[in-house]
Design an enzyme around this catalytic site. Sequence first.
Site, mmCIF file in Angstrom:
data_model
loop_
_atom_site.group_PDB
_atom_site.id
_atom_site.type_symbol
_atom_site.label_atom_id
_atom_site.label_comp_id
_atom_site.label_asym_id
_atom_site.label_seq_id
_atom_site.Cartn_x
_atom_site.Cartn_y
_atom_site.Cartn_z
ATOM 1 N N PHE A 243 -15.504 -24.753 34.612
ATOM 2 C CA PHE A 243 -15.766 -25.525 35.819
ATOM 3 C C PHE A 243 -16.906 -26.479 35.501
ATOM 4 C CE2 PHE A 243 -17.737 -26.067 40.033
ATOM 5 C CZ PHE A 243 -16.647 -26.140 40.905
ATOM 6 N N THR B 178 -22.047 -29.634 36.694
ATOM 7 C CA THR B 178 -23.442 -29.968 36.409
ATOM 8 C C THR B 178 -23.567 -30.974 35.264
ATOM 9 O OG1 THR B 178 -24.161 -27.792 37.157
ATOM 10 C CG2 THR B 178 -25.656 -28.983 35.712
ATOM 11 N N GLY C 38 -28.183 -31.611 38.496
ATOM 12 C CA GLY C 38 -28.010 -30.181 38.643
ATOM 13 C C GLY C 38 -28.005 -29.804 40.110
ATOM 14 N N PHE D 103 -18.168 -27.386 46.344
ATOM 15 C CA PHE D 103 -19.064 -26.437 47.003
ATOM 16 C C PHE D 103 -18.313 -25.210 47.520
ATOM 17 C CE2 PHE D 103 -22.214 -30.026 48.106
ATOM 18 C CZ PHE D 103 -22.874 -29.838 46.902
ATOM 19 N N GLY E 256 -43.888 0.065 25.598
ATOM 20 C CA GLY E 256 -43.482 -0.770 24.476
ATOM 21 C C GLY E 256 -42.018 -0.622 24.130
ATOM 22 N N GLU F 200 -25.864 -21.843 40.197
ATOM 23 C CA GLU F 200 -25.271 -21.771 41.535
ATOM 24 C C GLU F 200 -26.320 -21.969 42.635
ATOM 25 O OE1 GLU F 200 -22.415 -21.869 40.800
ATOM 26 O OE2 GLU F 200 -21.822 -20.407 39.315
#
Length: 394
Positions: free
Chosen positions: A135, A138, A143, A246, A350, A373
């Site tokens: 898709f 962007t 963006g 959208f 750690g 998104e």
Amino acid sequence: MDPEVSDPADLLAFDTLLSAEELALRDEVRRFVRAEIKPNIARWYEDARLPLEIVPELGRRGLLGMHLTGHGCAGRSAVEYGLAAAELEAGDSGLRTFVSVQGSLAMTAIAKHGSDEQRDEWLPRLAAGQAIGCFALTERSAGSDPSSMKTFARRDGAGPNAGWVLSGTKRWIGLASVADVAVVWAQTDDGVRGFLVPTLTKGFTAMAIEPKLSMRASIQCDVVLDEVRLPADAVLPGAQGLRGAFSCLNEARYGITWGAMGAARDAFEDALAYSKERLQFDRPLAGYQLTQQKLVDMALEINKGFLLALHLGRLKDAGKLEPHQISAGKLNNCREAIEICREARTILGGNGITLDYSPLRHANNLESVRTYEGTDEVHTLILGQRLTGVAAFR
């Protein structure tokens, strides 16, 4: 409860809110993730490799485009899709992202906005995992504001049968280098339109973005469209303007609301188990008040996050879910999930910076999930507009 699907973070008997069918689907996906994904994900993440060999299995299990009906899609409910998304992201955000890009973005675009011929050609193969979709919305400088995209599609000739020529670039396009078809959004003389572009078309090039500190068991790409020629019927006839794009993004955002909590729950489970086994000053970490406070705070947010996701899912299944409500879920659950994963890492000390444990891997991945998104800022402004009636995007 079956230990294979147990949920130690559940403080509120969440499962009592689910139907037998929903529980069965959730437990099936959870078993799959725990058996096939979790034993391998550290290696996949370290090697920065998306395990494409599992794609047909995702299709066989009905997880690709599972919220869609017909053309080989499973026709599952919004809640069932959300439950599956949470389990997949408990494995890794990259794998849930694959299902989201394939199903919520590419397949939804074709199902909602495509012609009958486009649906017949692509949806059965995509649902079965025999083909991969991406898709492409962007761009490097477009963006959060996709209306500023520069990619342009011009008519190639005159008349109703005139084809199209696409030129431009896209960035951060999931799966583009392994996709068979791309849903590409471009400006035209009549506004933004969506196009189906077979990725073998001359002029289409996708290059994986490397190296990455996040979403390593996934693929995101730069895409170049260099005078890509398409037939007249390549356009998605039902998508006019950005509203079509959208509508697909909202499907993906909804899934993220669930998925982020799956990652948070998995990080919590690692921290809880470790705290019971790790001895300090001759007693387990779990026996100290500060550790218990961390665990309680994490569990409370996980429970609240899943209740929020379930509420949105019930609204969606009832046809009553509104876009600003999706923003509330995406913003809250991503924000809380990152904090949970970071807090879980502190319990591991750690050891928590190694891939033997999941929290820091999840936290790194969620930095991407939090950004794509719609960033925190975008969803904040969507909610701000809902509350005040004033758009503050510019």
